[in-house]
Write a protein that holds these residues in place. Structure first.
Motif, mmCIF file in Angstrom:
data_model
loop_
_atom_site.group_PDB
_atom_site.id
_atom_site.type_symbol
_atom_site.label_atom_id
_atom_site.label_comp_id
_atom_site.label_asym_id
_atom_site.label_seq_id
_atom_site.Cartn_x
_atom_site.Cartn_y
_atom_site.Cartn_z
ATOM 1 N N ALA A 187 0.878 -1.487 -0.155
ATOM 2 C CA ALA A 187 0.006 -0.009 0.145
ATOM 3 C C ALA A 187 0.849 1.344 0.009
ATOM 4 O O ALA A 187 0.390 2.321 -0.156
ATOM 5 N N ALA A 188 2.137 1.215 0.250
ATOM 6 C CA ALA A 188 3.034 2.303 0.319
ATOM 7 C C ALA A 188 2.711 3.378 1.179
ATOM 8 O O ALA A 188 2.943 4.586 0.799
ATOM 9 N N GLY A 189 2.043 3.083 2.257
ATOM 10 C CA GLY A 189 1.519 4.217 3.085
ATOM 11 C C GLY A 189 0.239 4.412 2.973
ATOM 12 O O GLY A 189 -0.358 5.232 3.987
ATOM 13 N N ALA A 190 -0.440 4.084 2.184
ATOM 14 C CA ALA A 190 -1.817 4.266 1.901
ATOM 15 C C ALA A 190 -2.791 3.765 3.016
ATOM 16 O O ALA A 190 -3.986 4.008 3.466
ATOM 17 N N LEU A 191 -2.205 2.662 3.831
ATOM 18 C CA LEU A 191 -3.089 2.111 4.773
ATOM 19 C C LEU A 191 -3.257 3.032 6.193
ATOM 20 O O LEU A 191 -4.369 2.973 7.015
ATOM 21 N N ASP A 192 -2.231 3.860 6.141
ATOM 22 C CA ASP A 192 -2.499 5.185 7.158
ATOM 23 C C ASP A 192 -3.141 6.270 6.592
ATOM 24 O O ASP A 192 -2.927 7.590 7.302
ATOM 25 N N ILE A 193 -3.660 6.297 5.185
ATOM 26 C CA ILE A 193 -4.218 7.330 4.649
ATOM 27 C C ILE A 193 -5.912 7.403 4.449
ATOM 28 O O ILE A 193 -6.433 7.969 4.705
ATOM 29 N N VAL A 194 -6.255 5.970 4.005
ATOM 30 C CA VAL A 194 -7.505 5.797 3.623
ATOM 31 C C VAL A 194 -8.000 4.697 4.715
ATOM 32 O O VAL A 194 -7.574 3.935 4.979
ATOM 33 N N PRO A 195 -9.161 5.210 5.404
ATOM 34 C CA PRO A 195 -9.613 4.229 6.418
ATOM 35 C C PRO A 195 -10.000 2.933 5.915
ATOM 36 O O PRO A 195 -10.526 3.056 4.583
ATOM 37 N N LEU A 196 -9.817 1.939 6.448
ATOM 38 C CA LEU A 196 -10.258 0.657 6.181
ATOM 39 C C LEU A 196 -11.236 0.088 7.127
ATOM 40 O O LEU A 196 -11.054 0.058 8.271
ATOM 41 N N ALA A 197 -12.508 0.167 6.687
ATOM 42 C CA ALA A 197 -13.796 -0.309 7.246
ATOM 43 C C ALA A 197 -14.145 -1.808 7.120
ATOM 44 O O ALA A 197 -13.888 -2.292 6.220
ATOM 45 N N ARG A 198 -14.744 -2.493 8.100
ATOM 46 C CA ARG A 198 -15.070 -3.773 8.220
ATOM 47 C C ARG A 198 -16.590 -3.847 8.403
ATOM 48 O O ARG A 198 -17.009 -3.239 9.097
ATOM 49 N N VAL A 199 -17.253 -4.720 7.727
ATOM 50 C CA VAL A 199 -18.737 -5.033 7.851
ATOM 51 C C VAL A 199 -18.978 -6.487 7.984
ATOM 52 O O VAL A 199 -18.042 -7.386 7.356
ATOM 53 N N GLN A 200 -19.803 -6.848 8.737
ATOM 54 C CA GLN A 200 -20.237 -8.326 8.780
ATOM 55 C C GLN A 200 -20.681 -9.063 7.637
ATOM 56 O O GLN A 200 -20.518 -10.085 7.073
ATOM 57 N N ASN A 201 -21.688 -8.181 6.961
ATOM 58 C CA ASN A 201 -22.356 -8.720 5.541
ATOM 59 C C ASN A 201 -22.104 -7.422 4.605
ATOM 60 O O ASN A 201 -22.886 -6.589 4.745
ATOM 61 N N LEU A 202 -21.648 -7.845 3.473
ATOM 62 C CA LEU A 202 -21.631 -7.150 2.544
ATOM 63 C C LEU A 202 -22.851 -6.526 1.823
ATOM 64 O O LEU A 202 -23.131 -5.380 1.500
ATOM 65 N N SER A 203 -23.885 -7.523 1.534
ATOM 66 C CA SER A 203 -25.021 -7.205 1.117
ATOM 67 C C SER A 203 -25.884 -6.254 2.145
ATOM 68 O O SER A 203 -26.562 -5.113 1.449
ATOM 69 N N ARG A 204 -25.907 -6.521 3.073
ATOM 70 C CA ARG A 204 -26.552 -5.536 4.283
ATOM 71 C C ARG A 204 -25.909 -4.186 4.219
ATOM 72 O O ARG A 204 -26.607 -3.175 4.223
ATOM 73 N N ALA A 205 -24.667 -4.130 3.879
ATOM 74 C CA ALA A 205 -23.832 -2.894 4.023
ATOM 75 C C ALA A 205 -24.439 -2.175 2.720
ATOM 76 O O ALA A 205 -24.431 -0.987 2.667
ATOM 77 N N LEU A 206 -24.598 -2.701 1.551
ATOM 78 C CA LEU A 206 -24.895 -2.081 0.164
ATOM 79 C C LEU A 206 -26.248 -1.822 0.598
ATOM 80 O O LEU A 206 -26.783 -0.698 0.036
#
Length: 274
Positions: free
Chosen positions: A171-190
């Motif tokens: 990621a060349a530093g992008a891991l600390d630039i762009v937030p990484l969010a987690r969801v339990q279920n992708l379809s429900r998140a959509l």
């Protein structure tokens, strides 16, 4: 860099710097994440990130100079409470691995705090990954997301990559630039995002419309599937629209990280149009 002011404390060699591993208590974030990251840009951005808790920096003399140049005129505040130890490249390789391109620096730090969709502040541009697990691909995707000013990358709690040092380096530093969010279920998140007014676009080679034709007057979420498998059927059914990228050459497809970069370029051009 001034010759009269040392931007870092003088490194001291120690038993730990000679390759021994040291454990740190994890208070938040991915419990399976590596306890360190390596590489010049990942370390610089981790030191700049106030959400990181830093413990110890192993660094060669040359890398120390390069870090000072990258961090600028006020690195002392960024390394407050951080133990800086001078080490050789071989000593760092014994910790990171012989194949690690560590560039002479390795930072022990806690993982980033866990985030969900509700932790994001009024996002407008999101990228969702449907079971993309290769750390090199996810690292490259994060780098593209940072380049196109996305508000977050969203992955599932299961079937997503560990936040390894390999991913952070890719990621060349992008891991600390762009937030990484987690969801339990992708379809429900959509479904949740659609209720919030997002256009949710699943990238699919068999879609009827090219991505260039999708109007994006408001917030949008681009959904990328795993390489080979593509989007799962439930994900396809939940997206508000599907779109394809037409390729003029004899190679009909790209890997997921390259396809993401191209898709983000197209959606960036379409953003605000409707």
């Amino acid at each position: 860099m001034s010759t009269t002011r040392k931007p870092f404390p003088k490194g001291k060699k120690s038993p730990q710097a000679r390759g021994a591993r040291r454990s740190y208590v994890r208070k938040a974030g991915d419990s399976e994440a590596d306890p360190y990251i390596y590489g010049l840009h990942p370390v610089v951005h981790a030191l700049r990130n106030p959400s990181r808790t830093h413990h110890r920096l192993l660094v060669t003399a040359n890398a120390l100079r390069r870090l000072a140049e990258e961090l600028g005129s006020a690195p002392d505040a960024l390394i407050a409470g951080l133990t800086v130890e001078e080490a050789s490249s071989n000593q760092i390789s014994r910790i990171a691995g012989d194949d690690a391109v560590h560039q002479g620096c390795l930072l022990y730090c806690d993982p980033l705090p866990d985030l969900g969709l509700d932790d994001l502040h009024e996002p407008q541009r999101l990228l969702l990954l449907d079971q993309v697990t290769d750390p090199h691909n996810v690292g490259a995707v994060l780098r593209s997301a940072a380049a196109f000013a996305l508000d977050a990358v969203v992955v599932t709690t299961r079937h997503s990559p560990r936040l390894t040092a390999v991913l952070a380096k890719s990621a060349a530093g992008a891991l600390d630039i762009v937030p990484l969010a987690r969801v339990q279920n992708l379809s429900r998140a959509l479904e949740d995002l659609s209720e919030r007014g997002f256009v949710t676009i699943g990238l699919d080679a068999s879609a009827d419309r090219p991505l260039e034709d999708i109007a994006l007057p408001g917030p949008f979420a681009l959904v990328m599937g795993a390489e080979g498998k593509g989007l799962r059927q439930k994900t396809r059914d939940t997206c508000s629209t599907l779109a394809r990228i037409d390729m003029p050459g004899r190679m009909p497809s790209l890997n997921v990280s390259n396809a993401t970069a191209l898709a983000l370029y197209i959606t960036d051009r379409n953003a605000g149009k409707g």
